[in-house]
Scaffold this active site. Structure first.
Site, PDB file in Angstrom:
ATOM      1  N   ASP A   7      99.235  70.696 101.129  1.00 33.61           N
ATOM      2  CA  ASP A   7      99.590  72.022 100.672  1.00 33.61           C
ATOM      3  C   ASP A   7      99.127  72.439  99.226  1.00 33.61           C
ATOM      4  O   ASP A   7     100.194  72.137  98.238  1.00 33.61           O
ATOM      5  CB  ASP A   7     100.919  72.655 100.944  1.00 33.61           C
ATOM      6  N   GLU A  68      95.169  73.211 103.270  1.00 37.80           N
ATOM      7  CA  GLU A  68      95.251  74.300 103.673  1.00 37.80           C
ATOM      8  C   GLU A  68      94.179  75.014 102.877  1.00 37.80           C
ATOM      9  O   GLU A  68      94.043  75.084 101.680  1.00 37.80           O
ATOM     10  CB  GLU A  68      96.597  74.834 103.299  1.00 37.80           C
ATOM     11  N   ASP A 141     106.898  73.519 100.427  1.00 39.63           N
ATOM     12  CA  ASP A 141     105.626  73.019 100.220  1.00 39.63           C
ATOM     13  C   ASP A 141     105.580  71.712 100.907  1.00 39.63           C
ATOM     14  O   ASP A 141     104.524  71.105 101.284  1.00 39.63           O
ATOM     15  CB  ASP A 141     105.391  72.718  98.611  1.00 39.63           C
TER      16      ASP A 141
END
EC number: 3.1.21.10
Length: 184
Positions: A7, A68, A141
């Site tokens: 992330d 991501e 996260d």
């Protein structure tokens, strides 16, 4: 398959490692969040993320890295930082010959919760449940990095089938084009 989920972010960059077994069986092997001070120069922050990712790649040796994909946000500065962090991760993986895949937030949410518009609490709850964790991963996260790895583990077979289908279609197109040229 060992999947490193990332992330990306400049202030907090979530890193995770999941191993997939038969079917939908998954095991969380590690999770961490790399933090960089917001007042540090951009180059120092990106270097810190790179060093952490290099360490993870060397230590865990993942088969694939799932990152991501940056999507449009109102805060351009945040988008730029996220994209830069993701680029550093993708480059580090590519330099080692590790396959890199990007997944959108809605793909990740849909894979983990069944709802592409799920909120962070729903994603965290499902990550905790899917991986049979004793406690919820924090901060968000960390949960998001785990969710990315889960998403890739479950989507990888479909991604591979689609790649084969595209390759076959391209091969058939070339063959058909060659036959048409020969017939003229």
């Amino acid at each position: 398959m060992r999947v490193m989920g990332v992330d990306p972010g400049l202030t907090r960059c979530g890193l995770s490692l999941i191993e997939s077994g038969q079917g939908r069986q998954l095991t969380a092997l590690d999770v961490d969040v790399v933090r960089t001070p917001s007042d540090a120069p951009l180059s120092s922050r990106l270097l810190a993320i790179n060093e952490a990712v290099e360490h993870w790649l060397e230590t865990h040796r993942p088969d694939v890295v799932a990152i991501e994909r940056v999507f449009s946000q109102q805060n351009v500065k945040t988008v730029m930082g996220t994209a830069q962090a993701g680029g550093v991760v993708a480059l580090a993986a590519a330099k080692r010959g590790v396959e890199v895949h990007f997944h959108t937030p809605s793909e990740v949410k849909a894979a983990v919760t069944g709802n592409g518009t799920a909120d962070k609490a729903q994603v965290t709850a499902m990550v905790t449940r899917i991986l049979a964790l004793q406690t919820k991963p924090t901060p968000a996260d960390a949960a998001d990095a785990l969710a990315l790895a889960i998403c890739h583990c479950w989507r990888a077979p479909m991604i591979a089938q689609m790649a084969k289908a595209h390759a076959l279609a391209e091969q058939q197109r070339r063959s058909y084009t060659a036959k048409l040229k020969a017939a003229r």
